[in-house]
Design an enzyme around this catalytic site. Structure first.
Site, PDB file in Angstrom:
ATOM      1  N   ARG A 224       0.755  -0.970   0.257  1.00 56.40           N
ATOM      2  CA  ARG A 224      -0.422   0.353  -0.575  1.00 56.40           C
ATOM      3  C   ARG A 224       0.720   0.865   0.162  1.00 56.40           C
ATOM      4  NH1 ARG A 224      -2.987  -2.947   4.140  1.00 56.40           N
ATOM      5  NH2 ARG A 224      -4.473  -3.777   3.045  1.00 56.40           N
ATOM      6  N   PHE A 240     -11.967  -5.208  -5.550  1.00 59.63           N
ATOM      7  CA  PHE A 240     -11.299  -5.578  -4.260  1.00 59.63           C
ATOM      8  C   PHE A 240     -10.818  -5.021  -2.795  1.00 59.63           C
ATOM      9  CE2 PHE A 240     -10.230  -8.475  -8.186  1.00 59.63           C
ATOM     10  CZ  PHE A 240     -11.304  -9.063  -8.191  1.00 59.63           C
ATOM     11  N   ASP A 263     -16.782  -3.934  -4.311  1.00 59.83           N
ATOM     12  CA  ASP A 263     -16.152  -4.207  -3.607  1.00 59.83           C
ATOM     13  C   ASP A 263     -17.541  -5.438  -3.525  1.00 59.83           C
ATOM     14  OD1 ASP A 263     -14.112  -6.006  -1.125  1.00 59.83           O
ATOM     15  OD2 ASP A 263     -16.327  -6.734  -1.079  1.00 59.83           O
ATOM     16  N   SER A 264     -17.723  -6.868  -3.472  1.00 61.23           N
ATOM     17  CA  SER A 264     -19.152  -7.943  -3.815  1.00 61.23           C
ATOM     18  C   SER A 264     -19.304  -7.176  -1.865  1.00 61.23           C
ATOM     19  CB  SER A 264     -19.162  -8.301  -4.316  1.00 61.23           C
ATOM     20  OG  SER A 264     -18.150 -10.030  -3.768  1.00 61.23           O
ATOM     21  N   ALA A 291     -19.582  -6.565  -8.643  1.00 60.36           N
ATOM     22  CA  ALA A 291     -18.757  -7.287  -8.597  1.00 60.36           C
ATOM     23  C   ALA A 291     -17.658  -6.731  -9.834  1.00 60.36           C
ATOM     24  CB  ALA A 291     -19.731  -8.280  -9.791  1.00 60.36           C
ATOM     25  N   ASP A 312      -6.511  -6.669  -6.210  1.00 63.32           N
ATOM     26  CA  ASP A 312      -6.541  -7.401  -5.302  1.00 63.32           C
ATOM     27  C   ASP A 312      -7.447  -8.598  -4.379  1.00 63.32           C
ATOM     28  OD1 ASP A 312      -4.887  -8.273  -2.960  1.00 63.32           O
ATOM     29  OD2 ASP A 312      -5.581  -6.504  -1.560  1.00 63.32           O
ATOM     30  N   CYS A 352      -3.155 -14.189  -4.293  1.00 67.41           N
ATOM     31  CA  CYS A 352      -2.345 -14.461  -3.392  1.00 67.41           C
ATOM     32  C   CYS A 352      -2.835 -16.275  -2.594  1.00 67.41           C
ATOM     33  CB  CYS A 352      -3.749 -14.055  -2.403  1.00 67.41           C
ATOM     34  SG  CYS A 352      -5.146 -14.271  -2.201  1.00 67.41           S
TER      35      CYS A 352
END
Ligand code: SAH
Length: 408
Positions: A224, A240, A263-264, A291, A312, A352
Protein backbone atom coordinates in the site's frame (compact mmCIF):
# COMPACT_ATOMS: atom_id res chain seq x y z
CA UNK A 1 21.54 -41.62 13.26
CA UNK A 2 19.27 -44.61 12.92
CA UNK A 3 16.00 -44.85 14.77
CA UNK A 4 16.63 -48.51 15.44
CA UNK A 5 19.36 -47.45 17.87
CA UNK A 6 16.69 -45.40 19.67
CA UNK A 7 17.55 -42.95 22.38
CA UNK A 8 15.44 -42.81 25.53
CA UNK A 9 13.66 -39.62 24.42
CA UNK A 10 12.24 -41.18 21.26
CA UNK A 11 11.91 -44.82 22.34
CA UNK A 12 8.21 -44.71 23.29
CA UNK A 13 6.96 -42.64 20.38
CA UNK A 14 5.03 -44.03 17.41
CA UNK A 15 7.02 -44.19 14.19
CA UNK A 16 5.90 -42.99 10.76
CA UNK A 17 8.00 -44.38 7.93
CA UNK A 18 8.19 -42.61 4.58
CA UNK A 19 7.99 -44.57 1.32
CA UNK A 20 11.25 -45.37 -0.43
CA UNK A 21 12.59 -42.41 -2.46
CA UNK A 22 9.98 -40.02 -0.96
CA UNK A 23 11.94 -38.82 2.07
CA UNK A 24 14.04 -36.12 0.40
CA UNK A 25 11.62 -33.17 1.01
CA UNK A 26 11.52 -34.03 4.71
CA UNK A 27 15.28 -34.22 5.03
CA UNK A 28 14.92 -30.75 3.46
CA UNK A 29 12.63 -29.89 6.41
CA UNK A 30 9.35 -29.50 4.58
CA UNK A 31 6.72 -29.39 7.34
CA UNK A 32 3.84 -31.22 5.56
CA UNK A 33 3.81 -35.00 5.24
CA UNK A 34 0.92 -35.95 2.98
CA UNK A 35 -0.79 -39.32 3.38
CA UNK A 36 0.54 -40.49 0.00
CA UNK A 37 4.17 -40.25 1.12
CA UNK A 38 3.70 -42.57 4.09
CA UNK A 39 4.73 -46.24 3.95
CA UNK A 40 3.54 -47.34 7.36
CA UNK A 41 2.49 -46.00 10.75
CA UNK A 42 3.83 -48.06 13.65
CA UNK A 43 2.50 -47.71 17.19
CA UNK A 44 -1.09 -46.55 16.66
CA UNK A 45 -0.86 -42.80 17.37
CA UNK A 46 -4.05 -40.90 18.29
CA UNK A 47 -4.92 -37.59 16.61
CA UNK A 48 -2.59 -34.94 18.01
CA UNK A 49 0.09 -37.38 19.24
CA UNK A 50 3.77 -36.70 18.73
CA UNK A 51 5.48 -39.14 16.35
CA UNK A 52 8.94 -39.78 14.98
CA UNK A 53 9.33 -39.46 11.22
CA UNK A 54 11.85 -41.83 9.67
CA UNK A 55 12.94 -42.93 6.24
CA UNK A 56 11.86 -46.34 5.04
CA UNK A 57 15.21 -47.68 6.24
CA UNK A 58 14.62 -46.27 9.71
CA UNK A 59 16.82 -43.20 9.56
CA UNK A 60 15.60 -40.42 11.88
CA UNK A 61 14.19 -37.40 10.04
CA UNK A 62 12.35 -35.38 12.63
CA UNK A 63 9.51 -35.03 15.08
CA UNK A 64 5.96 -34.27 14.06
CA UNK A 65 2.33 -34.45 15.14
CA UNK A 66 -0.10 -36.97 13.71
CA UNK A 67 -3.59 -36.31 12.38
CA UNK A 68 -5.37 -39.22 10.67
CA UNK A 69 -8.27 -36.90 9.62
CA UNK A 70 -6.10 -34.62 7.52
CA UNK A 71 -4.53 -35.05 4.14
CA UNK A 72 -1.47 -33.54 5.82
CA UNK A 73 -1.10 -36.66 7.94
CA UNK A 74 1.90 -35.35 9.86
CA UNK A 75 2.99 -31.78 10.55
CA UNK A 76 6.66 -31.44 11.35
CA UNK A 77 7.89 -29.19 14.15
CA UNK A 78 11.33 -30.46 15.18
CA UNK A 79 14.43 -31.85 13.53
CA UNK A 80 16.44 -32.82 16.55
CA UNK A 81 16.21 -36.30 17.97
CA UNK A 82 16.80 -35.10 21.52
CA UNK A 83 14.31 -32.22 21.58
CA UNK A 84 10.67 -33.14 22.25
CA UNK A 85 7.72 -31.08 21.01
CA UNK A 86 6.89 -29.60 24.38
CA UNK A 87 6.15 -26.25 26.01
CA UNK A 88 9.82 -25.34 25.94
CA UNK A 89 10.00 -25.78 22.17
CA UNK A 90 6.80 -23.76 21.57
CA UNK A 91 8.18 -21.08 23.84
CA UNK A 92 11.43 -20.89 21.88
CA UNK A 93 9.59 -20.72 18.54
CA UNK A 94 7.33 -17.95 19.84
CA UNK A 95 10.36 -16.03 21.13
CA UNK A 96 12.00 -16.23 17.70
CA UNK A 97 8.81 -15.00 16.06
CA UNK A 98 8.35 -12.17 18.56
CA UNK A 99 12.01 -11.09 18.20
CA UNK A 100 11.51 -10.49 14.48
CA UNK A 101 8.44 -8.32 15.10
CA UNK A 102 10.25 -6.32 17.79
CA UNK A 103 12.95 -5.64 15.21
CA UNK A 104 10.36 -4.62 12.59
CA UNK A 105 8.10 -2.61 14.90
CA UNK A 106 10.25 -1.13 17.67
CA UNK A 107 7.69 1.61 18.36
CA UNK A 108 4.64 -0.66 18.49
CA UNK A 109 1.70 0.92 20.30
CA UNK A 110 -2.01 0.51 20.94
CA UNK A 111 -2.66 1.36 17.30
CA UNK A 112 -0.20 -1.09 15.72
CA UNK A 113 -1.33 -4.01 13.60
CA UNK A 114 0.94 -6.77 12.45
CA UNK A 115 1.35 -10.54 12.26
CA UNK A 116 3.17 -11.96 15.25
CA UNK A 117 3.24 -15.61 14.14
CA UNK A 118 3.06 -16.70 10.53
CA UNK A 119 2.49 -20.45 10.65
CA UNK A 120 5.04 -22.53 8.68
CA UNK A 121 7.31 -19.54 8.15
CA UNK A 122 7.78 -19.28 11.91
CA UNK A 123 8.16 -23.02 12.44
CA UNK A 124 4.63 -23.27 13.85
CA UNK A 125 2.58 -24.92 11.12
CA UNK A 126 -1.10 -24.11 11.59
CA UNK A 127 -0.79 -21.14 13.98
CA UNK A 128 -1.28 -17.52 13.01
CA UNK A 129 -1.36 -14.72 15.52
CA UNK A 130 -2.23 -11.16 14.54
CA UNK A 131 -1.77 -8.23 16.85
CA UNK A 132 -4.35 -5.42 16.70
CA UNK A 133 -3.37 -2.83 19.26
CA UNK A 134 -3.66 -4.47 22.67
CA UNK A 135 -5.50 -7.55 21.40
CA UNK A 136 -4.43 -10.71 19.66
CA UNK A 137 -6.45 -12.59 17.05
CA UNK A 138 -5.40 -16.24 16.94
CA UNK A 139 -6.16 -18.85 14.29
CA UNK A 140 -5.47 -22.56 14.48
CA UNK A 141 -5.44 -24.24 11.10
CA UNK A 142 -3.85 -27.49 12.30
CA UNK A 143 -5.26 -29.94 14.78
CA UNK A 144 -1.68 -30.43 15.99
CA UNK A 145 -1.41 -26.98 17.53
CA UNK A 146 -5.13 -26.63 18.29
CA UNK A 147 -4.70 -29.58 20.68
CA UNK A 148 -1.98 -27.60 22.42
CA UNK A 149 -3.88 -24.35 22.52
CA UNK A 150 -3.90 -23.93 26.28
CA UNK A 151 -0.12 -24.11 26.37
CA UNK A 152 0.21 -21.74 23.42
CA UNK A 153 -2.30 -19.23 24.73
CA UNK A 154 -0.66 -19.17 28.15
CA UNK A 155 2.73 -18.57 26.49
CA UNK A 156 1.30 -15.74 24.38
CA UNK A 157 -0.19 -14.13 27.50
CA UNK A 158 3.08 -14.44 29.35
CA UNK A 159 5.20 -13.01 26.54
CA UNK A 160 2.94 -10.34 25.03
CA UNK A 161 0.57 -9.45 27.86
CA UNK A 162 -2.38 -8.63 25.59
CA UNK A 163 -5.62 -7.23 27.00
CA UNK A 164 -7.42 -10.10 25.38
CA UNK A 165 -7.06 -13.00 22.93
CA UNK A 166 -9.82 -13.78 20.44
CA UNK A 167 -10.05 -17.03 18.49
CA UNK A 168 -10.96 -16.82 14.79
CA UNK A 169 -11.73 -19.96 12.82
CA UNK A 170 -11.23 -20.54 9.12
CA UNK A 171 -13.99 -21.85 6.89
CA UNK A 172 -13.50 -25.48 5.88
CA UNK A 173 -11.14 -26.33 8.73
CA UNK A 174 -13.49 -28.96 10.16
CA UNK A 175 -13.43 -30.84 6.87
CA UNK A 176 -9.68 -30.38 6.33
CA UNK A 177 -8.40 -31.15 9.82
CA UNK A 178 -11.32 -32.72 11.70
CA UNK A 179 -11.16 -29.72 13.96
CA UNK A 180 -14.17 -28.41 15.90
CA UNK A 181 -13.52 -24.85 16.98
CA UNK A 182 -15.70 -21.83 17.46
CA UNK A 183 -14.86 -18.15 17.40
CA UNK A 184 -14.68 -16.63 20.85
CA UNK A 185 -12.71 -15.18 23.70
CA UNK A 186 -9.74 -17.29 24.79
CA UNK A 187 -8.31 -15.01 27.44
CA UNK A 188 -8.66 -11.57 29.00
CA UNK A 189 -11.18 -8.94 27.91
CA UNK A 190 -13.44 -8.98 24.88
CA UNK A 191 -12.27 -6.67 22.10
CA UNK A 192 -14.38 -3.62 21.20
CA UNK A 193 -16.68 -4.12 18.21
CA UNK A 194 -14.61 -1.57 16.27
CA UNK A 195 -11.04 -0.86 17.19
CA UNK A 196 -8.75 1.56 15.45
CA UNK A 197 -5.30 0.93 14.07
CA UNK A 198 -2.85 3.00 12.09
CA UNK A 199 -0.84 1.89 9.07
CA UNK A 200 1.63 4.18 7.26
CA UNK A 201 -0.12 7.15 8.91
CA UNK A 202 -3.58 6.06 7.69
CA UNK A 203 -6.25 5.10 10.25
CA UNK A 204 -8.50 2.07 9.89
CA UNK A 205 -11.43 0.78 11.90
CA UNK A 206 -11.20 -2.96 12.41
CA UNK A 207 -13.67 -5.58 13.51
CA UNK A 208 -11.42 -8.27 14.89
CA UNK A 209 -14.36 -10.56 15.63
CA UNK A 210 -16.18 -10.55 12.33
CA UNK A 211 -14.02 -8.74 9.79
CA UNK A 212 -12.50 -10.71 6.90
CA UNK A 213 -9.39 -12.78 7.64
CA UNK A 214 -8.77 -11.61 11.22
CA UNK A 215 -10.05 -8.08 10.52
CA UNK A 216 -7.45 -6.59 8.19
CA UNK A 217 -4.99 -7.60 5.47
CA UNK A 218 -1.71 -6.64 7.16
CA UNK A 219 0.28 -8.52 4.51
CA UNK A 220 -0.36 -5.66 2.02
CA UNK A 221 0.99 -2.94 4.35
CA UNK A 222 4.22 -2.23 2.45
CA UNK A 223 2.56 -2.65 -0.94
CA UNK A 224 0.00 0.00 0.00
CA UNK A 225 2.84 2.37 0.86
CA UNK A 226 4.65 1.42 -2.38
CA UNK A 227 1.76 2.22 -4.71
CA UNK A 228 1.34 5.70 -3.25
CA UNK A 229 4.26 7.11 -5.27
CA UNK A 230 2.46 6.32 -8.53
CA UNK A 231 -0.80 7.99 -7.59
CA UNK A 232 -0.16 11.73 -7.37
CA UNK A 233 -2.97 13.60 -9.14
CA UNK A 234 -4.24 10.35 -10.66
CA UNK A 235 -7.64 8.78 -11.17
CA UNK A 236 -7.47 5.43 -9.37
CA UNK A 237 -9.64 2.31 -9.51
CA UNK A 238 -9.25 -0.05 -6.51
CA UNK A 239 -10.82 -3.44 -7.27
CA UNK A 240 -11.55 -5.88 -4.42
CA UNK A 241 -11.07 -2.93 -2.07
CA UNK A 242 -12.35 -4.50 1.20
CA UNK A 243 -12.02 -1.81 3.90
CA UNK A 244 -10.23 0.58 1.54
CA UNK A 245 -6.58 -0.29 2.29
CA UNK A 246 -5.18 0.60 -1.14
CA UNK A 247 -7.71 3.38 -1.83
CA UNK A 248 -6.81 5.28 1.30
CA UNK A 249 -3.09 4.88 0.65
CA UNK A 250 -3.57 6.14 -2.92
CA UNK A 251 -5.44 9.26 -1.81
CA UNK A 252 -4.03 10.11 1.61
CA UNK A 253 -0.41 9.05 1.11
CA UNK A 254 -0.15 9.38 -2.65
CA UNK A 255 -2.31 12.42 -3.32
CA UNK A 256 -4.55 10.75 -5.89
CA UNK A 257 -7.16 13.05 -7.44
CA UNK A 258 -9.89 10.47 -6.95
CA UNK A 259 -10.32 6.81 -6.14
CA UNK A 260 -13.22 4.48 -6.80
CA UNK A 261 -13.24 1.28 -4.70
CA UNK A 262 -15.32 -1.76 -5.66
CA UNK A 263 -16.12 -4.79 -3.50
CA UNK A 264 -18.93 -7.34 -3.56
CA UNK A 265 -19.40 -7.22 0.20
CA UNK A 266 -21.79 -4.59 1.59
CA UNK A 267 -20.05 -4.69 4.98
CA UNK A 268 -16.69 -4.06 3.33
CA UNK A 269 -18.09 -1.04 1.49
CA UNK A 270 -19.53 0.38 4.72
CA UNK A 271 -16.16 -0.09 6.42
CA UNK A 272 -14.30 1.55 3.53
CA UNK A 273 -16.62 4.58 3.56
CA UNK A 274 -16.23 4.96 7.32
CA UNK A 275 -12.43 4.68 6.98
CA UNK A 276 -12.34 7.37 4.29
CA UNK A 277 -14.36 9.71 6.56
CA UNK A 278 -12.10 8.86 9.49
CA UNK A 279 -9.13 10.08 7.45
CA UNK A 280 -10.90 13.17 6.16
CA UNK A 281 -10.79 12.10 2.50
CA UNK A 282 -14.45 11.22 1.94
CA UNK A 283 -14.64 13.83 -0.84
CA UNK A 284 -11.96 12.18 -3.00
CA UNK A 285 -13.04 8.57 -2.54
CA UNK A 286 -16.11 6.66 -3.66
CA UNK A 287 -16.95 3.10 -2.70
CA UNK A 288 -19.53 0.98 -4.46
CA UNK A 289 -20.80 -2.51 -3.90
CA UNK A 290 -20.40 -4.53 -7.08
CA UNK A 291 -18.89 -7.53 -8.83
CA UNK A 292 -15.48 -6.77 -10.29
CA UNK A 293 -15.87 -8.58 -13.63
CA UNK A 294 -19.20 -6.89 -14.38
CA UNK A 295 -17.86 -3.49 -13.29
CA UNK A 296 -14.82 -3.83 -15.53
CA UNK A 297 -16.95 -4.92 -18.48
CA UNK A 298 -19.16 -1.89 -17.97
CA UNK A 299 -16.17 0.50 -17.93
CA UNK A 300 -14.76 -1.23 -20.99
CA UNK A 301 -18.03 -0.79 -22.91
CA UNK A 302 -18.35 2.86 -21.83
CA UNK A 303 -14.66 3.41 -22.61
CA UNK A 304 -14.07 4.87 -19.19
CA UNK A 305 -10.32 4.88 -18.49
CA UNK A 306 -8.18 5.14 -15.33
CA UNK A 307 -4.58 6.15 -14.60
CA UNK A 308 -4.06 3.48 -11.95
CA UNK A 309 -5.90 0.16 -11.55
CA UNK A 310 -5.38 -2.01 -8.47
CA UNK A 311 -6.37 -5.69 -8.50
CA UNK A 312 -6.30 -7.63 -5.23
CA UNK A 313 -8.67 -10.60 -5.70
CA UNK A 314 -9.25 -13.27 -3.04
CA UNK A 315 -7.55 -16.65 -3.24
CA UNK A 316 -8.77 -18.38 -6.42
CA UNK A 317 -8.16 -22.04 -5.56
CA UNK A 318 -7.30 -24.11 -2.53
CA UNK A 319 -6.24 -27.27 -4.33
CA UNK A 320 -3.79 -27.88 -7.10
CA UNK A 321 -6.48 -29.47 -9.27
CA UNK A 322 -8.22 -26.11 -9.75
CA UNK A 323 -5.08 -24.42 -10.99
CA UNK A 324 -6.11 -24.08 -14.67
CA UNK A 325 -9.29 -22.31 -13.65
CA UNK A 326 -7.29 -19.94 -11.46
CA UNK A 327 -4.89 -19.12 -14.29
CA UNK A 328 -7.82 -18.38 -16.62
CA UNK A 329 -9.39 -16.22 -13.92
CA UNK A 330 -6.23 -14.15 -13.42
CA UNK A 331 -5.80 -13.85 -17.16
CA UNK A 332 -9.26 -12.44 -17.85
CA UNK A 333 -9.18 -10.17 -14.82
CA UNK A 334 -5.84 -8.64 -15.78
CA UNK A 335 -6.87 -8.46 -19.42
CA UNK A 336 -9.97 -6.44 -18.49
CA UNK A 337 -7.94 -4.22 -16.16
CA UNK A 338 -5.47 -3.42 -18.95
CA UNK A 339 -8.40 -2.50 -21.20
CA UNK A 340 -9.51 0.25 -18.82
CA UNK A 341 -6.00 1.66 -18.30
CA UNK A 342 -4.82 4.77 -20.13
CA UNK A 343 -1.63 4.33 -22.17
CA UNK A 344 1.24 4.63 -19.69
CA UNK A 345 -1.11 3.77 -16.81
CA UNK A 346 -0.14 1.82 -13.71
CA UNK A 347 -1.43 -1.69 -13.04
CA UNK A 348 -1.02 -3.01 -9.51
CA UNK A 349 -1.84 -6.69 -9.70
CA UNK A 350 -1.81 -9.16 -6.82
CA UNK A 351 -2.27 -12.89 -6.39
CA UNK A 352 -2.59 -14.55 -3.00
CA UNK A 353 -3.12 -18.05 -4.45
CA UNK A 354 -0.29 -20.18 -3.08
CA UNK A 355 -0.51 -22.65 -5.97
CA UNK A 356 0.10 -19.88 -8.52
CA UNK A 357 3.85 -19.31 -8.31
CA UNK A 358 5.59 -16.02 -8.95
CA UNK A 359 6.82 -17.37 -12.31
CA UNK A 360 3.32 -18.47 -13.32
CA UNK A 361 1.92 -15.08 -12.39
CA UNK A 362 4.61 -13.29 -14.42
CA UNK A 363 3.75 -15.57 -17.36
CA UNK A 364 0.07 -14.62 -17.08
CA UNK A 365 1.07 -10.95 -17.37
CA UNK A 366 3.26 -11.76 -20.36
CA UNK A 367 0.28 -13.46 -22.04
CA UNK A 368 -1.96 -10.48 -21.27
CA UNK A 369 0.60 -8.11 -22.83
CA UNK A 370 0.79 -10.29 -25.93
CA UNK A 371 -2.95 -10.69 -26.40
CA UNK A 372 -3.81 -7.06 -25.71
CA UNK A 373 -0.87 -5.65 -27.71
CA UNK A 374 -0.10 -3.51 -24.69
CA UNK A 375 3.55 -3.72 -23.57
CA UNK A 376 3.78 -4.30 -19.81
CA UNK A 377 6.84 -3.16 -17.87
CA UNK A 378 7.23 -4.61 -14.39
CA UNK A 379 8.43 -1.78 -12.15
CA UNK A 380 8.32 -3.63 -8.85
CA UNK A 381 7.90 -7.33 -8.08
CA UNK A 382 6.84 -7.43 -4.47
CA UNK A 383 5.60 -9.89 -1.86
CA UNK A 384 4.07 -9.77 1.59
CA UNK A 385 5.39 -7.41 4.25
CA UNK A 386 8.24 -8.89 6.35
CA UNK A 387 6.03 -9.68 9.33
CA UNK A 388 4.77 -12.39 6.94
CA UNK A 389 8.11 -14.09 6.32
CA UNK A 390 8.60 -16.92 3.82
CA UNK A 391 10.33 -20.12 4.86
CA UNK A 392 12.85 -21.61 2.42
CA UNK A 393 11.80 -25.01 3.79
CA UNK A 394 8.23 -24.42 2.68
CA UNK A 395 7.94 -22.62 -0.68
CA UNK A 396 4.14 -22.64 -0.23
CA UNK A 397 4.58 -20.02 2.49
CA UNK A 398 5.24 -17.52 -0.30
CA UNK A 399 1.63 -16.94 -1.28
CA UNK A 400 1.42 -13.21 -2.00
CA UNK A 401 2.68 -11.71 -5.25
CA UNK A 402 2.22 -8.01 -6.02
CA UNK A 403 3.51 -6.59 -9.30
CA UNK A 404 3.48 -2.88 -9.95
CA UNK A 405 3.56 -2.41 -13.72
CA UNK A 406 3.37 0.29 -16.35
CA UNK A 407 1.12 -0.55 -19.26
CA UNK A 408 1.94 1.27 -22.50
N1 SAH B 1 -7.46 -5.05 -1.17
C1 SAH B 1 -7.99 -5.36 0.14
C2 SAH B 1 -8.11 -6.83 0.40
C3 SAH B 1 -8.92 -7.59 -0.62
S1 SAH B 1 -9.51 -9.13 -0.07
C4 SAH B 1 -7.14 -4.67 1.19
O1 SAH B 1 -6.14 -4.04 0.87
O2 SAH B 1 -7.49 -4.76 2.37
C5 SAH B 1 -10.56 -9.57 -1.37
C6 SAH B 1 -11.89 -8.85 -1.40
O3 SAH B 1 -12.55 -9.22 -2.60
C7 SAH B 1 -12.87 -9.14 -0.29
O4 SAH B 1 -13.20 -7.95 0.38
C8 SAH B 1 -14.13 -9.73 -0.99
O5 SAH B 1 -15.33 -9.26 -0.41
C9 SAH B 1 -13.97 -9.21 -2.39
N2 SAH B 1 -14.56 -9.98 -3.49
C10 SAH B 1 -14.53 -11.31 -3.68
N3 SAH B 1 -15.07 -11.64 -4.87
C11 SAH B 1 -15.44 -10.47 -5.46
C12 SAH B 1 -16.04 -10.13 -6.72
N4 SAH B 1 -16.33 -11.07 -7.60
N5 SAH B 1 -16.25 -8.83 -6.99
C13 SAH B 1 -15.94 -7.88 -6.08
N6 SAH B 1 -15.36 -8.15 -4.90
C14 SAH B 1 -15.11 -9.42 -4.58
Amino acid sequence: MSIDSTTTSTAQLPLVRIKPRRAQPFFGRHPWVFAGAIQIVEGDPAPGDEIILASNEGQFIGRGIYNPHSNIRVRMYGWDQETPLDRELWSRRLDEAIDLRRLLFPDASSSSAYRVVNSEADGLSGLTVDRYGDWLAVQFTSLALACRREEIISLLREKLKPRGIWLRTEKGIREAEGLELEDGLLAGEEPERTMFIEENGVSFGIDLRQGQKTGFYCDQRDNRAAIARYCHGQKVLDLFCYSGGFSLAAVKLGGAKSCLGIDSSATAIELAKANAELNGIGDRTRFEQGAVFETLEKFQQNQELFDVVILDPPKMVRHLKGIDKAIRGYHSLNRLAVDVLKPGGILVTCSCTGHVSREMFAQILADVAQRSHRPIQVLEARGAAPDHPVSTYCPESEYLKCFICRVL
